[in-house]
Design a protein around this motif. Structure first.
Motif, PDB file in Angstrom:
ATOM      1  N   MET A 112       0.821  -1.204   0.000  1.00 51.55           N
ATOM      2  CA  MET A 112       0.000   0.000   0.000  1.00 51.55           C
ATOM      3  C   MET A 112       0.861   1.263   0.000  1.00 51.55           C
ATOM      4  SD  MET A 112      -3.213  -1.241   2.326  1.00 51.55           S
ATOM      5  CE  MET A 112      -4.253   0.158   1.946  1.00 51.55           C
ATOM      6  N   GLU A 113       1.978   1.247   0.716  1.00 55.20           N
ATOM      7  CA  GLU A 113       2.887   2.398   0.709  1.00 55.20           C
ATOM      8  C   GLU A 113       3.475   2.614  -0.676  1.00 55.20           C
ATOM      9  OE1 GLU A 113       5.656   1.528   3.870  1.00 55.20           O
ATOM     10  OE2 GLU A 113       4.402   2.531   5.361  1.00 55.20           O
ATOM     11  N   ALA A 114       3.885   1.523  -1.341  1.00 57.04           N
ATOM     12  CA  ALA A 114       4.454   1.637  -2.687  1.00 57.04           C
ATOM     13  C   ALA A 114       3.427   2.199  -3.660  1.00 57.04           C
ATOM     14  CB  ALA A 114       4.965   0.277  -3.171  1.00 57.04           C
ATOM     15  N   LEU A 115       2.193   1.758  -3.560  1.00 59.71           N
ATOM     16  CA  LEU A 115       1.143   2.285  -4.429  1.00 59.71           C
ATOM     17  C   LEU A 115       0.892   3.761  -4.142  1.00 59.71           C
ATOM     18  CD1 LEU A 115      -1.318  -0.735  -4.426  1.00 59.71           C
ATOM     19  CD2 LEU A 115       0.060   0.073  -6.363  1.00 59.71           C
ATOM     20  N   ALA A 116       0.843   4.137  -2.871  1.00 60.31           N
ATOM     21  CA  ALA A 116       0.622   5.534  -2.496  1.00 60.31           C
ATOM     22  C   ALA A 116       1.753   6.429  -3.015  1.00 60.31           C
ATOM     23  CB  ALA A 116       0.486   5.661  -0.983  1.00 60.31           C
ATOM     24  N   GLU A 117       2.979   5.929  -2.962  1.00 59.13           N
ATOM     25  CA  GLU A 117       4.121   6.693  -3.476  1.00 59.13           C
ATOM     26  C   GLU A 117       3.991   6.951  -4.974  1.00 59.13           C
ATOM     27  OE1 GLU A 117       7.481   4.362  -2.269  1.00 59.13           O
ATOM     28  OE2 GLU A 117       7.336   5.028  -0.187  1.00 59.13           O
ATOM     29  N   GLN A 118       3.221   6.096  -5.662  1.00 60.68           N
ATOM     30  CA  GLN A 118       3.001   6.251  -7.097  1.00 60.68           C
ATOM     31  C   GLN A 118       1.712   7.013  -7.409  1.00 60.68           C
ATOM     32  OE1 GLN A 118       4.194   2.386  -9.221  1.00 60.68           O
ATOM     33  NE2 GLN A 118       4.085   1.816  -7.046  1.00 60.68           N
ATOM     34  N   GLY A 119       1.075   7.535  -6.364  1.00 65.87           N
ATOM     35  CA  GLY A 119      -0.123   8.339  -6.544  1.00 65.87           C
ATOM     36  C   GLY A 119      -1.433   7.583  -6.504  1.00 65.87           C
ATOM     37  N   VAL A 120      -1.380   6.310  -6.150  1.00 62.97           N
ATOM     38  CA  VAL A 120      -2.583   5.480  -6.101  1.00 62.97           C
ATOM     39  C   VAL A 120      -3.142   5.478  -4.681  1.00 62.97           C
ATOM     40  CG1 VAL A 120      -3.483   3.127  -6.357  1.00 62.97           C
ATOM     41  CG2 VAL A 120      -1.762   3.993  -7.959  1.00 62.97           C
ATOM     42  N   THR A 121      -4.444   5.670  -4.569  1.00 63.49           N
ATOM     43  CA  THR A 121      -5.125   5.530  -3.288  1.00 63.49           C
ATOM     44  C   THR A 121      -5.566   4.075  -3.180  1.00 63.49           C
ATOM     45  OG1 THR A 121      -5.885   7.807  -3.304  1.00 63.49           O
ATOM     46  CG2 THR A 121      -7.106   6.263  -1.917  1.00 63.49           C
ATOM     47  N   ALA A 122      -5.130   3.395  -2.128  1.00 65.38           N
ATOM     48  CA  ALA A 122      -5.453   1.977  -1.945  1.00 65.38           C
ATOM     49  C   ALA A 122      -6.197   1.813  -0.624  1.00 65.38           C
ATOM     50  CB  ALA A 122      -4.183   1.142  -1.942  1.00 65.38           C
ATOM     51  N   LEU A 123      -7.231   0.984  -0.661  1.00 67.54           N
ATOM     52  CA  LEU A 123      -8.075   0.782   0.507  1.00 67.54           C
ATOM     53  C   LEU A 123      -8.397  -0.695   0.680  1.00 67.54           C
ATOM     54  CD1 LEU A 123     -10.226   1.988   2.612  1.00 67.54           C
ATOM     55  CD2 LEU A 123     -11.833   1.747   0.738  1.00 67.54           C
ATOM     56  N   PHE A 124      -8.234  -1.185   1.902  1.00 65.90           N
ATOM     57  CA  PHE A 124      -8.747  -2.503   2.286  1.00 65.90           C
ATOM     58  C   PHE A 124      -9.895  -2.276   3.247  1.00 65.90           C
ATOM     59  CE2 PHE A 124      -4.999  -5.006   0.985  1.00 65.90           C
ATOM     60  CZ  PHE A 124      -5.665  -6.105   0.487  1.00 65.90           C
ATOM     61  N   LYS A 125     -10.941  -3.067   3.103  1.00 68.52           N
ATOM     62  CA  LYS A 125     -12.097  -2.949   3.993  1.00 68.52           C
ATOM     63  C   LYS A 125     -12.548  -4.339   4.406  1.00 68.52           C
ATOM     64  CE  LYS A 125     -16.840  -2.368   3.285  1.00 68.52           C
ATOM     65  NZ  LYS A 125     -17.946  -1.908   2.473  1.00 68.52           N
TER      66      LYS A 125
END
Length: 77
Positions: free
Chosen positions: A9-22
Motif C-alpha cells: 500500500m505504501e508503494a502504491l501511495a508513493e506512485q499516486g494510487v489511493t489503496a483501501l482494504f475494507k
C-alpha cells in the motif's frame, strides 16, 4: 511467505494510487466475501478502478496485484 500489505500500500501511495482494504462485518457474519480492495487515483484513468471482493486479504491481492502490474505499477513481492 506472508504478504507485506503495508509495504504494498505504501508503494502504491508513493506512485499516486489511493489503496483501501475494507472488512465488512455484515458480509463476514453472512460468511460471504467480507474483504474489499480498491485502488484508484490520478495515475489511473477515470474509467479504471481496480477492485475486488473476496473471502480473504490474500484472495483480494491475488486478483488485484496482477492487474495493477499490467497497468505499470510496482510494489514489493
Amino acid at each position: 511467505m506472508p504478504v507485506d500489505v503495508v509495504a504494498i500500500m505504501e508503494a502504491l501511495a508513493e506512485q499516486g494510487v489511493t489503496a483501501l482494504f475494507k472488512a465488512d462485518a455484515e458480509r463476514m457474519a453472512e460468511r460471504g466475501k467480507p474483504w474489499t480492495f480498491v485502488a484508484s487515483g490520478a495515475p489511473l484513468r477515470e474509467d479504471v478502478l481496480v477492485r475486488t471482493d473476496a473471502a480473504s486479504v490474500e484472495q483480494c491481492l491475488a486478483v488485484c496485484l496482477p492487474r495493477l502490474r499490467e497497468l505499470g505499477f510496482w510494489f514489493p513481492e
